[in-house]
Design an enzyme around this catalytic site. Structure first.
Site, short mmCIF file in Angstrom:
data_model
loop_
_atom_site.label_atom_id
_atom_site.label_comp_id
_atom_site.label_asym_id
_atom_site.label_seq_id
_atom_site.Cartn_x
_atom_site.Cartn_y
_atom_site.Cartn_z
N GLY A 1 2.79 -3.39 -1.53
CA GLY A 1 1.54 -3.07 -0.83
C GLY A 1 0.35 -3.12 -1.76
O GLY A 1 -0.56 -2.30 -1.68
N ALA A 2 0.36 -4.13 -2.64
CA ALA A 2 -0.65 -4.18 -3.71
C ALA A 2 -1.79 -5.13 -3.40
O ALA A 2 -2.60 -5.45 -4.28
CB ALA A 2 0.03 -4.57 -5.03
N SER A 3 -1.90 -5.58 -2.14
CA SER A 3 -2.99 -6.51 -1.82
C SER A 3 -4.34 -5.80 -1.71
O SER A 3 -5.39 -6.41 -1.88
CB SER A 3 -2.69 -7.23 -0.50
OG SER A 3 -2.51 -6.30 0.54
N ASP B 1 8.13 -8.93 3.08
CA ASP B 1 8.05 -7.87 4.09
C ASP B 1 9.09 -6.83 3.71
O ASP B 1 10.31 -7.10 3.76
CB ASP B 1 8.35 -8.47 5.47
CG ASP B 1 8.44 -7.41 6.56
OD1 ASP B 1 8.46 -6.20 6.23
OD2 ASP B 1 8.52 -7.80 7.73
N VAL B 2 8.64 -5.65 3.30
CA VAL B 2 9.58 -4.66 2.76
C VAL B 2 10.53 -4.07 3.81
O VAL B 2 11.46 -3.35 3.46
CB VAL B 2 8.86 -3.51 2.00
CG1 VAL B 2 8.05 -4.04 0.84
CG2 VAL B 2 8.02 -2.67 2.95
N ASN C 1 4.80 1.58 -2.52
CA ASN C 1 3.50 1.98 -1.97
C ASN C 1 3.25 1.39 -0.58
O ASN C 1 2.47 1.96 0.19
CB ASN C 1 2.39 1.54 -2.93
CG ASN C 1 1.03 1.62 -2.29
OD1 ASN C 1 0.43 2.69 -2.20
ND2 ASN C 1 0.52 0.48 -1.80
N TYR D 1 4.99 8.59 11.36
CA TYR D 1 4.52 8.53 9.96
C TYR D 1 4.98 9.76 9.17
O TYR D 1 5.46 9.65 8.04
CB TYR D 1 2.99 8.44 9.99
CG TYR D 1 2.32 8.23 8.65
CD1 TYR D 1 2.33 6.98 8.03
CD2 TYR D 1 1.66 9.27 8.01
CE1 TYR D 1 1.69 6.80 6.80
CE2 TYR D 1 1.03 9.10 6.80
CZ TYR D 1 1.04 7.85 6.19
OH TYR D 1 0.41 7.66 4.98
N ALA E 1 7.57 11.65 9.77
CA ALA E 1 9.02 11.58 9.54
C ALA E 1 9.33 10.60 8.41
O ALA E 1 10.17 10.86 7.54
CB ALA E 1 9.72 11.15 10.82
N LYS F 1 7.40 9.77 5.87
CA LYS F 1 6.95 10.27 4.56
C LYS F 1 7.74 11.52 4.14
O LYS F 1 8.00 11.72 2.95
CB LYS F 1 5.45 10.56 4.59
CG LYS F 1 4.58 9.30 4.81
CD LYS F 1 4.73 8.30 3.69
CE LYS F 1 3.74 7.15 3.83
NZ LYS F 1 3.80 6.21 2.69
N ILE G 1 -7.66 9.36 1.49
CA ILE G 1 -8.15 8.38 0.52
C ILE G 1 -8.88 7.28 1.30
O ILE G 1 -8.35 6.78 2.30
CB ILE G 1 -6.98 7.76 -0.28
CG1 ILE G 1 -6.03 8.84 -0.83
CG2 ILE G 1 -7.51 6.85 -1.39
CD1 ILE G 1 -6.61 9.80 -1.84
P1 NAP Z 1 -3.75 -0.05 3.27
O1 NAP Z 1 -5.09 -0.23 2.67
O2 NAP Z 1 -3.57 -0.21 4.73
O3 NAP Z 1 -2.75 -1.04 2.50
C1 NAP Z 1 -1.41 -1.11 2.89
C2 NAP Z 1 -0.68 -2.04 1.97
O4 NAP Z 1 0.70 -2.09 2.39
C3 NAP Z 1 -1.20 -3.46 2.01
O5 NAP Z 1 -1.16 -3.99 0.71
C4 NAP Z 1 -0.20 -4.17 2.91
O6 NAP Z 1 -0.02 -5.52 2.57
C5 NAP Z 1 1.07 -3.45 2.57
N1 NAP Z 1 2.08 -3.57 3.61
C6 NAP Z 1 2.04 -3.09 4.87
N2 NAP Z 1 3.17 -3.42 5.51
C7 NAP Z 1 3.93 -4.11 4.64
C8 NAP Z 1 5.21 -4.72 4.71
N3 NAP Z 1 5.95 -4.68 5.83
N4 NAP Z 1 5.68 -5.38 3.63
C9 NAP Z 1 4.95 -5.42 2.49
N5 NAP Z 1 3.74 -4.87 2.36
C10 NAP Z 1 3.25 -4.23 3.43
O7 NAP Z 1 -3.13 1.38 2.92
P2 NAP Z 1 -3.47 2.44 1.77
O8 NAP Z 1 -4.37 3.46 2.35
O9 NAP Z 1 -3.82 1.75 0.51
O10 NAP Z 1 -2.04 3.14 1.67
C11 NAP Z 1 -1.10 2.83 0.63
C12 NAP Z 1 0.03 3.84 0.71
O11 NAP Z 1 -0.51 5.16 0.54
C13 NAP Z 1 0.77 3.84 2.04
O12 NAP Z 1 2.14 4.07 1.84
C14 NAP Z 1 0.15 5.02 2.77
O13 NAP Z 1 1.02 5.56 3.73
C15 NAP Z 1 -0.10 5.97 1.62
N6 NAP Z 1 -1.13 6.97 1.90
C16 NAP Z 1 -2.40 6.62 2.15
C17 NAP Z 1 -3.35 7.61 2.40
C18 NAP Z 1 -4.80 7.32 2.69
O14 NAP Z 1 -5.55 8.28 2.95
N7 NAP Z 1 -5.26 6.09 2.59
C19 NAP Z 1 -2.97 8.96 2.40
C20 NAP Z 1 -1.65 9.29 2.16
C21 NAP Z 1 -0.73 8.27 1.89
P3 NAP Z 1 -0.57 -6.78 3.44
O15 NAP Z 1 -1.74 -7.26 2.69
O16 NAP Z 1 0.54 -7.72 3.39
O17 NAP Z 1 -0.89 -6.27 4.81
#
Ligand code: NAP
Length: 248
Positions: A14-16, A64-65, A91, A156, A158, A160, A189
């Site tokens: 999820g590093a994009s 796709d994870v 991530n 979500y 469940a 996490k 975030i």
């Molecule tokens: P985001 O901006 O939506 O980015 C999600 C990332 O996950 C993207 O790089 C996406 O890649 C990748 N992804 C989604 N489905 C995937 C799959 N099936 N296979 C491979 N990659 C996949 O989310 P974020 O806010 O940075 O969140 C990152 C992590 O932190 C997540 O696990 C989220 O639950 C957790 N988190 C976030 C927050 C918050 O407030 N933002 C709070 C608590 C926890 P693509 O480019 O391929 O779509």
């Protein structure tokens, strides 16, 4: 002892964009060679390019994870490219929010398969490399929702909460070989994921923090960097909350 990750290989899913992109850049900035993973290789390439342009080492991978066959292919490609894996950061994550009575089975499955099963498949796929590493690390990005629960996010929460329990079990299984496993639980975030919230929901989250602001992806990446480093070699099985005081 310092934050140097020279000669180490890190895999960040999820590093994009968002938190994963910040983690990949932080680990590379400390000397790690980073496998930048997103669901499509084209999505991962911009992060890998940003790292190499800054003088770091990174290769983009598509996976796709939630797909066991894609994870097997990813593990083969990463081991062929780098010969080792020292740090695995799970991530990649998605939300499909909705009240329980209206939540579809496919929205449940998508979230659990991506956020929880994906982490299981990746730890399993890289377990041999992690156990061979003198400084193996598993770092799972959970959420305060996995600790507290949330109306409209049963799937979500469940996934996490399961990821936190999974992390503790992994730490017990692999600890005797010096490998640590920890979870980081971010609060609110500012990323594409939280852009899906209404302005009212975002304001309420910010008001709930002690620090009076949303977190940034770097706030999370800094903690992941510390966990990946030698400075955290005696920390395992923990959930480190990074939420500006939201949960207290
Ligand atoms: P985001 O901006 O939506 O980015 C999600 C990332 O996950 C993207 O790089 C996406 O890649 C990748 N992804 C989604 N489905 C995937 C799959 N099936 N296979 C491979 N990659 C996949 O989310 P974020 O806010 O940075 O969140 C990152 C992590 O932190 C997540 O696990 C989220 O639950 C957790 N988190 C976030 C927050 C918050 O407030 N933002 C709070 C608590 C926890 P693509 O480019 O391929 O779509």
């Amino acid at each position: 002892m310092n934050l140097s990750l020279n000669d180490r290989v890190a895999v960040v899913t999820g590093a994009s964009r968002g938190i994963g992109r910040a983690i990949a850049i932080a680990l590379a900035g400390s000397g790690a060679t980073v496998a930048v993973v997103a669901s499509k290789i084209g999505n991962a390439e911009a992060t890998a390019a940003a790292i190499t342009e800054a003088g770091g080492k990174a290769i983009a991978f598509g996976c796709d994870v939630s797909s066991p066959s894609e994870i097997t292919a990813l593990a083969d490609a990463i081991v062929a490219a780098f010969g080792r894996v020292d740090v695995l950061v799970n991530n990649a994550g998605v939300t499909r929010d909705g009240l329980l009575m209206r939540m579809s089975e496919s929205d449940w499955d998508t979230v659990v398969d991506t956020n929880l099963k994906g982490a299981f498949l990746l730890v399993k796929a890289f377990s041999r490399q992690l156990l061979r590493s003198p400084c193996g690390r598993v770092i799972n990005i959970a959420s305060v929702i996995g600790q507290n629960g949330n109306a409209g996010q049963a799937n979500y929460a469940a996934s996490k909460g399961g990821l936190i329990a999974f992390t503790k079990s992994v730490s017990k299984e692999i600890g005797s070989r010096g490998v640590t496993a920890n979870a980081v639980a971010p609060g609110f975030i500012a990323t594409d994921m939280t852009d899906l919230l209404t302005p009212e929901q975002r304001d309420a989250m910010v008001k709930g923090t002690s620090l009076g602001r949303a977190g940034t992806p770097n706030d999370v990446a800094n903690v992941v960097l510390w966990l990946a480093s030698d400075l955290a070699s005696y920390v395992t099985g923990q959930v480190i909350t990074v939420d500006g005081g939201l949960r207290i």
